[in-house]
Design a protein around this motif. Sequence first.
Motif, short mmCIF file in Angstrom:
data_model
loop_
_atom_site.label_atom_id
_atom_site.label_comp_id
_atom_site.label_asym_id
_atom_site.label_seq_id
_atom_site.Cartn_x
_atom_site.Cartn_y
_atom_site.Cartn_z
N GLN A 1 36.89 142.42 -28.86
CA GLN A 1 36.01 143.96 -28.98
C GLN A 1 36.21 144.63 -29.60
O GLN A 1 36.94 144.75 -31.12
N CYS B 1 30.87 143.51 -28.02
CA CYS B 1 31.63 142.33 -27.46
C CYS B 1 31.19 140.69 -28.15
O CYS B 1 30.00 140.62 -27.99
N PRO C 1 31.83 137.29 -26.48
CA PRO C 1 32.31 136.64 -25.87
C PRO C 1 33.07 135.21 -26.11
O PRO C 1 32.70 134.25 -27.80
N LEU D 1 27.80 138.09 -19.15
CA LEU D 1 28.50 138.70 -20.16
C LEU D 1 28.63 139.39 -19.43
O LEU D 1 27.54 139.96 -18.94
N TYR D 2 29.52 140.18 -19.41
CA TYR D 2 29.51 141.68 -18.63
C TYR D 2 30.11 142.83 -19.06
O TYR D 2 30.94 142.92 -20.42
N TRP D 3 30.03 144.34 -19.02
CA TRP D 3 30.51 145.44 -19.12
C TRP D 3 30.66 146.17 -17.90
O TRP D 3 30.24 146.19 -17.45
N ALA E 1 21.82 148.27 -23.31
CA ALA E 1 23.50 147.08 -24.13
C ALA E 1 22.30 146.37 -24.55
O ALA E 1 20.84 145.92 -23.60
N ARG F 1 22.51 142.17 -25.13
CA ARG F 1 22.70 140.73 -26.04
C ARG F 1 21.97 139.53 -26.75
O ARG F 1 20.57 139.29 -26.36
N SER G 1 27.49 140.86 -27.76
CA SER G 1 26.64 142.11 -27.17
C SER G 1 27.00 143.54 -27.38
O SER G 1 27.62 143.55 -28.17
N TYR H 1 36.39 150.94 -22.77
CA TYR H 1 34.68 150.31 -22.67
C TYR H 1 35.69 148.76 -22.50
O TYR H 1 35.41 148.01 -23.57
N CYS I 1 34.70 144.58 -21.74
CA CYS I 1 33.83 142.71 -22.30
C CYS I 1 34.40 142.15 -21.35
O CYS I 1 35.40 141.70 -21.41
N SER J 1 33.60 137.98 -20.44
CA SER J 1 32.69 136.96 -20.24
C SER J 1 33.34 135.55 -18.86
O SER J 1 34.29 135.54 -18.93
#
Lengths: 117, 113
Positions: A6, A23, A25, A32-34, A67, A69, A75, A90, A92, A94
């Motif tokens: 990140q 981010c 991954p 992928l998540y935030w 957001a 990607r 992302s 924040y 991130c 994956s």
Amino acid sequence: GAGVSQSPSNKVTEKGKDVELRCDPISGHTALYWYRQSLGQGLEFLIYFQGNSAPDKSGLPSDRFSAERTGGSVSTLTIQRTQQEDSAVYLCASSGTSGRAGYNEQFFGPGTRLTVL
Amino acid sequence: AQSVTQPDIHITVSEGASLELRCNYSYGATPYLFWYVQSPGQGLQLLLKYFSGDTLVQGIKGFEAEFKRSQSSFNLRKPSVHWSDAAEYFCAVGTTGFQKLVFGTGTRLLVSP
């Protein structure tokens, strides 16, 4: 790289400015998540990507947050007109394709610490 | 809606003593359960996970956790704590479908000499 990365690691901005958090991954991970980690709210889900689409945006706190990607890889989380309450870390994460158990382990990056003055 | 409760905000344990961190969850279906550890300035590292099968799961760094459906609990244990275990520990439940994680508020572990 071997893990989720990140950037930046730290970001200090003034209230009202826009910021972009990036981010990268793990290569080949489709999901992928935030998440956001703040003192008052703990760890909160923000948004989930599968490929380039975001089927779950339910955690975005306001329309100032967005957001995207691209290429099924990198992302960017954008916060417009930042407020002091946006100050947080924040994170991130994956994950790859389904394992035998049907659930995918999430691997987390080190986070971006955002401070809004 | 799914939720996770970690009732202890802080716990102090003497080095070499045993540890148990409590976690209770609320989720309608069979839960996917996780314990993560976060050292200062670091991201989250997965300690262990429960998907199905044996209710006692082993993880890294000598940690284990036991899933008890009747109590909706997934407590983390370690028989002998090391100073390097001082960190914040998060329990989480994974939702089906989009598989986002819902976290508890965390327990900060302090290890005294």
